[in-house]
Design a protein around this motif. Structure first.
Motif, PDB file in Angstrom:
ATOM      1  N   LEU A 186      56.791 -32.908 -36.920  1.00 35.82           N
ATOM      2  CA  LEU A 186      55.668 -33.048 -37.674  1.00 35.82           C
ATOM      3  C   LEU A 186      55.576 -34.434 -38.190  1.00 35.82           C
ATOM      4  CD1 LEU A 186      55.202 -29.608 -39.408  1.00 35.82           C
ATOM      5  CD2 LEU A 186      54.301 -30.510 -37.234  1.00 35.82           C
ATOM      6  N   ARG A 187      54.548 -35.265 -37.867  1.00 35.80           N
ATOM      7  CA  ARG A 187      54.494 -36.628 -38.217  1.00 35.80           C
ATOM      8  C   ARG A 187      53.292 -37.036 -38.648  1.00 35.80           C
ATOM      9  NH1 ARG A 187      57.938 -40.279 -33.986  1.00 35.80           N
ATOM     10  NH2 ARG A 187      56.710 -41.745 -35.142  1.00 35.80           N
ATOM     11  N   PRO A 188      53.276 -37.893 -39.720  1.00 38.90           N
ATOM     12  CA  PRO A 188      51.749 -38.317 -40.024  1.00 38.90           C
ATOM     13  C   PRO A 188      51.102 -39.825 -39.322  1.00 38.90           C
ATOM     14  CG  PRO A 188      53.269 -39.056 -41.799  1.00 38.90           C
ATOM     15  CD  PRO A 188      53.851 -38.324 -40.698  1.00 38.90           C
ATOM     16  N   ASP A 189      51.988 -40.194 -38.649  1.00 37.49           N
ATOM     17  CA  ASP A 189      51.976 -41.443 -38.203  1.00 37.49           C
ATOM     18  C   ASP A 189      51.391 -41.615 -36.401  1.00 37.49           C
ATOM     19  OD1 ASP A 189      54.292 -40.705 -36.816  1.00 37.49           O
ATOM     20  OD2 ASP A 189      55.280 -42.660 -37.107  1.00 37.49           O
ATOM     21  N   VAL A 190      50.667 -40.643 -36.188  1.00 40.61           N
ATOM     22  CA  VAL A 190      50.225 -40.301 -34.603  1.00 40.61           C
ATOM     23  C   VAL A 190      48.543 -40.259 -34.686  1.00 40.61           C
ATOM     24  CG1 VAL A 190      52.379 -39.520 -33.710  1.00 40.61           C
ATOM     25  CG2 VAL A 190      50.656 -37.885 -34.697  1.00 40.61           C
ATOM     26  N   GLN A 191      48.327 -40.664 -33.527  1.00 42.13           N
ATOM     27  CA  GLN A 191      46.536 -40.588 -33.468  1.00 42.13           C
ATOM     28  C   GLN A 191      46.411 -39.710 -32.280  1.00 42.13           C
ATOM     29  OE1 GLN A 191      44.459 -41.690 -35.770  1.00 42.13           O
ATOM     30  NE2 GLN A 191      46.057 -42.502 -37.121  1.00 42.13           N
ATOM     31  N   ALA A 192      45.297 -39.047 -32.227  1.00 35.43           N
ATOM     32  CA  ALA A 192      44.703 -38.160 -31.076  1.00 35.43           C
ATOM     33  C   ALA A 192      43.307 -38.687 -30.734  1.00 35.43           C
ATOM     34  CB  ALA A 192      44.750 -36.652 -31.167  1.00 35.43           C
ATOM     35  N   PRO A 193      43.134 -38.862 -29.698  1.00 34.20           N
ATOM     36  CA  PRO A 193      41.623 -39.003 -29.104  1.00 34.20           C
ATOM     37  C   PRO A 193      40.562 -38.037 -29.595  1.00 34.20           C
ATOM     38  CG  PRO A 193      42.947 -38.787 -27.167  1.00 34.20           C
ATOM     39  CD  PRO A 193      43.638 -38.540 -28.494  1.00 34.20           C
ATOM     40  N   GLU A 194      41.109 -36.818 -29.740  1.00 35.91           N
ATOM     41  CA  GLU A 194      40.086 -35.644 -30.164  1.00 35.91           C
ATOM     42  C   GLU A 194      40.996 -34.617 -30.982  1.00 35.91           C
ATOM     43  OE1 GLU A 194      37.541 -32.176 -27.945  1.00 35.91           O
ATOM     44  OE2 GLU A 194      39.106 -33.540 -26.702  1.00 35.91           O
TER      45      GLU A 194
ATOM     46  N   PRO B  73      47.243 -23.576 -39.553  1.00 42.89           N
ATOM     47  CA  PRO B  73      46.008 -24.391 -39.390  1.00 42.89           C
ATOM     48  C   PRO B  73      46.531 -25.938 -39.316  1.00 42.89           C
ATOM     49  CG  PRO B  73      45.597 -22.659 -41.180  1.00 42.89           C
ATOM     50  CD  PRO B  73      47.135 -22.600 -40.726  1.00 42.89           C
ATOM     51  N   SER B  74      45.879 -26.754 -38.498  1.00 42.03           N
ATOM     52  CA  SER B  74      46.408 -27.953 -38.318  1.00 42.03           C
ATOM     53  C   SER B  74      46.434 -28.773 -39.730  1.00 42.03           C
ATOM     54  CB  SER B  74      45.366 -28.795 -37.608  1.00 42.03           C
ATOM     55  OG  SER B  74      43.967 -28.813 -38.058  1.00 42.03           O
ATOM     56  N   TRP B  75      45.561 -28.269 -40.570  1.00 37.51           N
ATOM     57  CA  TRP B  75      45.445 -29.181 -42.004  1.00 37.51           C
ATOM     58  C   TRP B  75      46.983 -28.859 -42.759  1.00 37.51           C
ATOM     59  CZ3 TRP B  75      46.022 -26.147 -46.221  1.00 37.51           C
ATOM     60  CH2 TRP B  75      45.524 -24.845 -46.286  1.00 37.51           C
TER      61      TRP B  75
ATOM     62  N   TYR C  27      45.498 -30.582 -32.467  1.00 37.20           N
ATOM     63  CA  TYR C  27      44.655 -29.304 -32.647  1.00 37.20           C
ATOM     64  C   TYR C  27      43.080 -29.694 -32.481  1.00 37.20           C
ATOM     65  CZ  TYR C  27      48.883 -26.565 -33.630  1.00 37.20           C
ATOM     66  OH  TYR C  27      49.983 -25.837 -33.401  1.00 37.20           O
ATOM     67  N   VAL C  28      42.579 -29.049 -31.571  1.00 38.30           N
ATOM     68  CA  VAL C  28      41.147 -29.215 -31.534  1.00 38.30           C
ATOM     69  C   VAL C  28      40.697 -27.696 -31.861  1.00 38.30           C
ATOM     70  CG1 VAL C  28      38.977 -29.366 -30.023  1.00 38.30           C
ATOM     71  CG2 VAL C  28      41.158 -30.979 -29.799  1.00 38.30           C
ATOM     72  N   GLY C  29      40.198 -27.645 -33.130  1.00 38.07           N
ATOM     73  CA  GLY C  29      40.003 -26.279 -33.578  1.00 38.07           C
ATOM     74  C   GLY C  29      41.377 -25.538 -33.683  1.00 38.07           C
ATOM     75  N   ARG C  30      41.809 -24.337 -33.349  1.00 39.10           N
ATOM     76  CA  ARG C  30      42.743 -23.650 -33.403  1.00 39.10           C
ATOM     77  C   ARG C  30      43.881 -23.942 -32.271  1.00 39.10           C
ATOM     78  NH1 ARG C  30      45.575 -21.537 -37.877  1.00 39.10           N
ATOM     79  NH2 ARG C  30      46.092 -19.858 -36.532  1.00 39.10           N
ATOM     80  N   THR C  31      43.239 -24.535 -31.370  1.00 42.87           N
ATOM     81  CA  THR C  31      43.984 -24.755 -29.996  1.00 42.87           C
ATOM     82  C   THR C  31      44.931 -25.867 -30.010  1.00 42.87           C
ATOM     83  OG1 THR C  31      41.955 -23.695 -28.949  1.00 42.87           O
ATOM     84  CG2 THR C  31      43.621 -25.035 -27.408  1.00 42.87           C
ATOM     85  N   PRO C  32      46.157 -25.829 -29.715  1.00 42.00           N
ATOM     86  CA  PRO C  32      47.043 -26.799 -29.804  1.00 42.00           C
ATOM     87  C   PRO C  32      46.803 -27.553 -28.430  1.00 42.00           C
ATOM     88  CG  PRO C  32      48.087 -25.053 -29.182  1.00 42.00           C
ATOM     89  CD  PRO C  32      46.986 -24.725 -29.652  1.00 42.00           C
ATOM     90  N   HIS C  33      46.859 -29.153 -28.398  1.00 41.63           N
ATOM     91  CA  HIS C  33      46.777 -29.936 -27.357  1.00 41.63           C
ATOM     92  C   HIS C  33      48.189 -30.715 -27.295  1.00 41.63           C
ATOM     93  CE1 HIS C  33      42.726 -28.737 -27.587  1.00 41.63           C
ATOM     94  NE2 HIS C  33      42.271 -29.347 -26.508  1.00 41.63           N
TER      95      HIS C  33
END
Length: 178
Positions: free
Chosen positions: A5-13, A90-92, A27-33
């Motif tokens: 778990l890291r705060p320094d990553v970005q995801a396009p979605e 939850p992702s949050w 996470y897009v909604g509750r679905t991990p990617h």
């Protein structure tokens, strides 16, 4: 699989929460990617539970489940290892734990998180114990002011205690040299 778990990553979605074997876990909604591709909770379950435990332990120590529950407002059972494996979080929550663990002083931040949660929860706002609507949640500014005052008091007390301890040591040294 290894999840961090890291705060320094970005995801396009979605919301990025860390890395899974070097790929962005979001996470897009509750679905991990992972790396932009959806996956099932079951595919990451054991690794996710370990990652949460490792990060939360840095913040609150080995008995972190109650503290995470208090800070997030989630049921204590929801944040246990077996439930994380079965349902995830939850992702949050994952983002919060990752940010806290990455702090330069994660244990100190853990205490501050608990203090802010306690101030939030003890505010005289729950007039109806069965319904806790969003309309009754105090403002962020109100919570921040109360937490700031508590933090100032804590700093004053620690400084005074350390100052008194220092004076006591100096007095001992002076008495032994006399």
């Amino acid at each position: 699989m290894r999840i961090e778990l890291r705060p320094d990553v970005q995801a396009p979605e979605g919301e990025a929460v860390g890395l899974a074997d070097g790929e962005v876990l979001a996470y897009v909604g509750r679905t991990p990617h992972i790396g932009g591709c959806p996956c099932r909770q079951a595919d990451i379950a054991p690794a996710l539970a370990i990652a949460v435990s490792e990060a939360a332990s840095q913040v609150w120590g080995g008995e972190w489940t109650l503290d995470l529950s208090r800070v997030t407002g989630l049921n204590r059972r929801t944040v246990t290892k077996d439930r994380i494996e079965k349902y995830g979080l939850p992702s949050w929550v994952l983002a919060l734990v990752g940010r806290a663990a990455a702090h330069p002083h994660p244990r100190a931040l853990g205490y501050f998180l608990l203090g802010a949660a306690d101030i939030h929860d003890s505010a005289d706002r729950w007039h109806d114990s069965t319904i806790k609507s969003l309309a009754t949640i105090p403002s962020r500014d109100g919570l921040e002011l109360k937490a700031w005052k508590a933090a100032e008091s804590a700093v004053d007390m620690v400084y005074l205690a350390r100052e008194e301890r220092f004076k006591s040591r100096l007095h001992k040294v002076d008495n032994t040299n006399s």
